[in-house]
Write a protein that holds these residues in place. Sequence first.
Motif, PDB file in Angstrom:
ATOM      1  N   CYS A 141      16.897  -1.862   3.014  1.00 44.95           N
ATOM      2  CA  CYS A 141      16.476  -3.041   3.791  1.00 44.95           C
ATOM      3  C   CYS A 141      15.247  -3.721   3.187  1.00 44.95           C
ATOM      4  CB  CYS A 141      16.157  -2.635   5.222  1.00 44.95           C
ATOM      5  SG  CYS A 141      17.579  -2.135   6.185  1.00 44.95           S
ATOM      6  N   GLY A 142      14.634  -3.112   2.199  1.00 45.95           N
ATOM      7  CA  GLY A 142      13.453  -3.691   1.577  1.00 45.95           C
ATOM      8  C   GLY A 142      12.174  -3.481   2.361  1.00 45.95           C
ATOM      9  N   ILE A 143      12.193  -2.571   3.319  1.00 46.17           N
ATOM     10  CA  ILE A 143      11.003  -2.324   4.129  1.00 46.17           C
ATOM     11  C   ILE A 143       9.979  -1.506   3.344  1.00 46.17           C
ATOM     12  CG2 ILE A 143      10.144  -1.180   6.223  1.00 46.17           C
ATOM     13  CD1 ILE A 143      12.924  -1.856   7.484  1.00 46.17           C
ATOM     14  N   ALA A 144      10.478  -0.506   2.605  1.00 47.73           N
ATOM     15  CA  ALA A 144       9.585   0.370   1.835  1.00 47.73           C
ATOM     16  C   ALA A 144      10.374   1.022   0.707  1.00 47.73           C
ATOM     17  CB  ALA A 144       8.981   1.447   2.726  1.00 47.73           C
ATOM     18  N   ASP A 145       9.669   1.431  -0.318  1.00 52.95           N
ATOM     19  CA  ASP A 145      10.263   2.233  -1.386  1.00 52.95           C
ATOM     20  C   ASP A 145       9.879   3.682  -1.167  1.00 52.95           C
ATOM     21  OD1 ASP A 145      11.417   0.103  -2.768  1.00 52.95           O
ATOM     22  OD2 ASP A 145       9.628  -0.232  -3.993  1.00 52.95           O
ATOM     23  N   SER A 146      10.843   4.566  -1.298  1.00 48.10           N
ATOM     24  CA  SER A 146      10.580   6.002  -1.245  1.00 48.10           C
ATOM     25  C   SER A 146      10.117   6.438  -2.626  1.00 48.10           C
ATOM     26  CB  SER A 146      11.852   6.771  -0.877  1.00 48.10           C
ATOM     27  OG  SER A 146      12.223   6.528   0.437  1.00 48.10           O
ATOM     28  N   LEU A 147       8.923   7.000  -2.691  1.00 42.19           N
ATOM     29  CA  LEU A 147       8.396   7.504  -3.955  1.00 42.19           C
ATOM     30  C   LEU A 147       8.648   9.001  -4.076  1.00 42.19           C
ATOM     31  CD1 LEU A 147       5.040   5.532  -3.975  1.00 42.19           C
ATOM     32  CD2 LEU A 147       7.266   4.840  -4.900  1.00 42.19           C
ATOM     33  N   ALA A 148       8.563   9.715  -2.955  1.00 44.62           N
ATOM     34  CA  ALA A 148       8.843  11.148  -2.914  1.00 44.62           C
ATOM     35  C   ALA A 148       9.019  11.548  -1.460  1.00 44.62           C
ATOM     36  CB  ALA A 148       7.708  11.951  -3.537  1.00 44.62           C
ATOM     37  N   PHE A 149       9.846  12.571  -1.237  1.00 43.75           N
ATOM     38  CA  PHE A 149       9.971  13.108   0.115  1.00 43.75           C
ATOM     39  C   PHE A 149      10.467  14.541   0.036  1.00 43.75           C
ATOM     40  CE2 PHE A 149      14.128  11.078  -0.618  1.00 43.75           C
ATOM     41  CZ  PHE A 149      14.982  12.140  -0.360  1.00 43.75           C
ATOM     42  N   VAL A 150      10.230  15.250   1.123  1.00 40.53           N
ATOM     43  CA  VAL A 150      10.829  16.551   1.355  1.00 40.53           C
ATOM     44  C   VAL A 150      11.070  16.681   2.852  1.00 40.53           C
ATOM     45  CG1 VAL A 150       8.647  17.833   1.565  1.00 40.53           C
ATOM     46  CG2 VAL A 150      10.719  19.040   0.863  1.00 40.53           C
ATOM     47  N   ARG A 163       0.850  -1.188   0.000  1.00 38.15           N
ATOM     48  CA  ARG A 163       0.000   0.000   0.000  1.00 38.15           C
ATOM     49  C   ARG A 163       0.886   1.239   0.000  1.00 38.15           C
ATOM     50  NH1 ARG A 163      -5.656   0.587   2.032  1.00 38.15           N
ATOM     51  NH2 ARG A 163      -6.219   2.553   1.064  1.00 38.15           N
ATOM     52  N   ILE A 164       0.398   2.312  -0.548  1.00 32.48           N
ATOM     53  CA  ILE A 164       1.135   3.563  -0.579  1.00 32.48           C
ATOM     54  C   ILE A 164       0.603   4.473   0.521  1.00 32.48           C
ATOM     55  CG2 ILE A 164       1.657   5.609  -1.971  1.00 32.48           C
ATOM     56  CD1 ILE A 164       1.595   3.702  -4.415  1.00 32.48           C
ATOM     57  N   TYR A 165       1.538   5.090   1.250  1.00 30.91           N
ATOM     58  CA  TYR A 165       1.215   5.949   2.379  1.00 30.91           C
ATOM     59  C   TYR A 165       1.956   7.272   2.268  1.00 30.91           C
ATOM     60  CZ  TYR A 165      -0.538   1.720   4.612  1.00 30.91           C
ATOM     61  OH  TYR A 165      -1.237   0.579   4.902  1.00 30.91           O
ATOM     62  N   LEU A 166       1.315   8.314   2.728  1.00 26.82           N
ATOM     63  CA  LEU A 166       1.968   9.601   2.916  1.00 26.82           C
ATOM     64  C   LEU A 166       2.170   9.768   4.413  1.00 26.82           C
ATOM     65  CD1 LEU A 166       3.067  12.267   1.849  1.00 26.82           C
ATOM     66  CD2 LEU A 166       0.738  13.194   2.012  1.00 26.82           C
ATOM     67  N   LEU A 167       3.420   9.895   4.831  1.00 27.46           N
ATOM     68  CA  LEU A 167       3.785  10.008   6.236  1.00 27.46           C
ATOM     69  C   LEU A 167       4.326  11.402   6.524  1.00 27.46           C
ATOM     70  CD1 LEU A 167       5.729   6.624   6.425  1.00 27.46           C
ATOM     71  CD2 LEU A 167       3.358   7.052   7.122  1.00 27.46           C
ATOM     72  N   THR A 168       3.978  11.930   7.689  1.00 29.14           N
ATOM     73  CA  THR A 168       4.451  13.244   8.109  1.00 29.14           C
ATOM     74  C   THR A 168       4.864  13.167   9.571  1.00 29.14           C
ATOM     75  OG1 THR A 168       2.930  14.340   6.588  1.00 29.14           O
ATOM     76  CG2 THR A 168       3.851  15.689   8.355  1.00 29.14           C
ATOM     77  N   HIS A 193       6.472  -2.355   2.056  1.00 32.61           N
ATOM     78  CA  HIS A 193       6.590  -3.753   1.622  1.00 32.61           C
ATOM     79  C   HIS A 193       6.444  -4.734   2.782  1.00 32.61           C
ATOM     80  CE1 HIS A 193       7.478  -2.589  -2.397  1.00 32.61           C
ATOM     81  NE2 HIS A 193       8.528  -1.884  -2.017  1.00 32.61           N
ATOM     82  N   ARG A 194       7.018  -4.381   3.928  1.00 35.39           N
ATOM     83  CA  ARG A 194       6.908  -5.297   5.074  1.00 35.39           C
ATOM     84  C   ARG A 194       7.013  -4.511   6.367  1.00 35.39           C
ATOM     85  NH1 ARG A 194      12.142  -6.420   6.938  1.00 35.39           N
ATOM     86  NH2 ARG A 194      13.756  -5.964   5.410  1.00 35.39           N
ATOM     87  N   GLY A 195       6.525  -5.126   7.426  1.00 35.74           N
ATOM     88  CA  GLY A 195       6.544  -4.465   8.726  1.00 35.74           C
ATOM     89  C   GLY A 195       5.366  -3.528   8.883  1.00 35.74           C
ATOM     90  N   SER A 196       5.415  -2.749   9.934  1.00 35.08           N
ATOM     91  CA  SER A 196       4.330  -1.814  10.214  1.00 35.08           C
ATOM     92  C   SER A 196       4.834  -0.381  10.038  1.00 35.08           C
ATOM     93  CB  SER A 196       3.822  -1.996  11.645  1.00 35.08           C
ATOM     94  OG  SER A 196       4.783  -1.518  12.568  1.00 35.08           O
ATOM     95  N   LEU A 197       3.895   0.533   9.886  1.00 32.25           N
ATOM     96  CA  LEU A 197       4.256   1.945   9.814  1.00 32.25           C
ATOM     97  C   LEU A 197       4.918   2.388  11.116  1.00 32.25           C
ATOM     98  CD1 LEU A 197       1.087   3.430   8.088  1.00 32.25           C
ATOM     99  CD2 LEU A 197       3.316   2.952   7.051  1.00 32.25           C
ATOM    100  N   GLY A 198       4.416   1.878  12.228  1.00 34.88           N
ATOM    101  CA  GLY A 198       4.992   2.219  13.526  1.00 34.88           C
ATOM    102  C   GLY A 198       6.450   1.808  13.629  1.00 34.88           C
ATOM    103  N   GLN A 199       6.766   0.594  13.186  1.00 34.94           N
ATOM    104  CA  GLN A 199       8.151   0.129  13.217  1.00 34.94           C
ATOM    105  C   GLN A 199       9.028   0.974  12.297  1.00 34.94           C
ATOM    106  OE1 GLN A 199       7.219  -3.831  11.919  1.00 34.94           O
ATOM    107  NE2 GLN A 199       7.463  -4.701  13.968  1.00 34.94           N
TER     108      GLN A 199
END
Length: 152
Positions: A54-63, A20-25, A76-82
């Motif tokens: 580490c294969g946990i997530a792909d960065s699509l964009a950031f600032v 899933r794709i998430y926007l985190l702040t 990709h794996r794990g939780s957003l909290g981790q």
Amino acid sequence: MPARSASHRLRIGRWAEPNRIYLLTANTLEREPVFRDYGLGRIVIHQFRAIEKCGIADSLAFVVMPDHFHWLIQLHRGSLGQLMCQVKSLSVRGVNEKSGRTGSLWQQGYHDRALRREENLVKLARYVVANPLRAGLVKRFGDYPLWDAIWV
């Protein structure tokens, strides 16, 4: 209401779905503009890259803004909290070491938004990386050094 209670409420019902794709702040403590020092902002970016390696997530964009960051990822794996715990704890260690600071760097908690499949990711990525322009930190899009996007 105390910040601690509000932070706790953010976690209620939080669920992370692989791919899933998430926007985190995340905001710095008391919105202190720590990342006006671009070298300190690079430490946060280094943590984003480490998560990707580490294969946990792909960065699509950031600032990384002076007092917060926005990070568009595909988990990709794990939780957003981790994931956020790792980024925040390792970045505070690096920032404190490099700057001579001590103590906390980040506000408790973070904001996340799961994107719907039909949302225009390129448009959202451009919105994320254009934050410095809208905030008046730079006059031209490419002049701000603490951003990246796979589409731009």
